[in-house]
Design an enzyme around this catalytic site. Sequence first.
Site, mmCIF file in Angstrom:
data_model
loop_
_atom_site.group_PDB
_atom_site.id
_atom_site.type_symbol
_atom_site.label_atom_id
_atom_site.label_comp_id
_atom_site.label_asym_id
_atom_site.label_seq_id
_atom_site.Cartn_x
_atom_site.Cartn_y
_atom_site.Cartn_z
ATOM 1 N N THR A 46 0.828 -1.204 0.000
ATOM 2 C CA THR A 46 0.000 0.000 0.000
ATOM 3 C C THR A 46 0.861 1.253 0.000
ATOM 4 O OG1 THR A 46 -1.675 -1.175 1.275
ATOM 5 C CG2 THR A 46 -1.830 1.220 1.235
ATOM 6 N N TYR A 109 -12.859 -4.305 -2.844
ATOM 7 C CA TYR A 109 -14.024 -3.962 -3.662
ATOM 8 C C TYR A 109 -14.981 -5.140 -3.843
ATOM 9 C CZ TYR A 109 -17.031 -1.910 -7.200
ATOM 10 O OH TYR A 109 -18.127 -1.431 -7.867
ATOM 11 N N TYR A 135 -2.657 -10.384 4.543
ATOM 12 C CA TYR A 135 -2.726 -8.973 4.939
ATOM 13 C C TYR A 135 -4.180 -8.595 5.138
ATOM 14 C CZ TYR A 135 -1.968 -3.860 4.556
ATOM 15 O OH TYR A 135 -1.937 -2.497 4.760
ATOM 16 N N ARG A 140 -9.420 -0.470 4.433
ATOM 17 C CA ARG A 140 -9.112 -0.178 3.028
ATOM 18 C C ARG A 140 -9.865 -1.096 2.068
ATOM 19 N NH1 ARG A 140 -4.934 2.980 0.968
ATOM 20 N NH2 ARG A 140 -3.611 3.971 2.526
ATOM 21 N N LYS A 164 -0.136 -10.006 8.396
ATOM 22 C CA LYS A 164 -0.016 -8.597 8.763
ATOM 23 C C LYS A 164 -1.409 -8.154 9.178
ATOM 24 C CE LYS A 164 0.958 -3.963 6.936
ATOM 25 N NZ LYS A 164 1.288 -3.152 5.734
ATOM 26 N N ILE A 206 5.178 -4.591 10.180
ATOM 27 C CA ILE A 206 5.427 -4.126 8.811
ATOM 28 C C ILE A 206 5.044 -2.663 8.835
ATOM 29 C CG2 ILE A 206 4.763 -4.353 6.392
ATOM 30 C CD1 ILE A 206 4.428 -7.357 6.881
#
Length: 294
Positions: A46, A109, A135, A140, A164, A206
């Site tokens: 990201t 999405y 992740y 997000r 993560k 991270i």
Amino acid sequence: MPMFRGAGVAIVTPMKANGDVNFEKLGEIIEDQIAGQTDAIIICGTTGEASTLTHEEHLETIRYCVEKVAKRVPVIAGTGSNCTRTATYLSQEAENVGADGVLVVTPYYNKATQKGLVAHYTAIANAISIPVILYNVPSRTGCNLTPETVAELVNHVDNIVGIKEASGNISQIAKLMHLTGGKIDLYSGNDDQVVPLMSLGGIGVISVVSNVAPQYMHDMVMKYLDGDVEGSSKMQLDVIPLCNALFCEVNPIPVKAGMNLQGKEVGPLRAPLTEMEPKNQEVLKSVMKDMGIL
């Protein structure tokens, strides 16, 4: 054996004024990170603006990073996509160019079901032989990877080895660690929650903050892992103002501004991201000065 313990940097992708990837500058910041004792380089995540890189740019950036790092620390490539075929392709190509592992975000999405997430990650992991780090960042992606799903994946797919976790939900993360019974390597995806997650069995972070303060983040994690919980906790609390300043606008807008303030010349952001608001940049500048990193 974990891919890494400590603070891995979610490294930015430097851009030239015309918006092209600045590989020369990327090489410089990789060297700065290694000199600052960063424990791993996470490329094209990201923070690396992977969502606005073409596939060709994405893979060339991974290839460049692998070659520049030259096995001094692990290189973990961001290869997630909302399309399983695309994520599989990117993961295979990352393995082909020598990445040590991949970081795969949940499909954004589409908002896959938990059954869909199991199928997605299983397909990707089965297509490669290098380790996979899941992740989870629901803010997000609009998609949450539940503890039960993580446990199913870890128990049935050998090369899914880590996660993560950036949900911010400590109760969920505690349940995840309970259900996986120590079979997963936990990395904080939030710089302001590193010590709390290590108290649940985490082995590092991270980190976005590591872009501007690699030595600090490395030391904070290592203090905890070496048994100095009090010292690590103090460092965690002391870095909170910097965390807040680096996330007052959407990542990686502030961290690129911070690196440019440090003279690292990482360039602009790709649209639709825009430059940091001047008033916010002044706050960031003040906090960085207080931290002694500017």
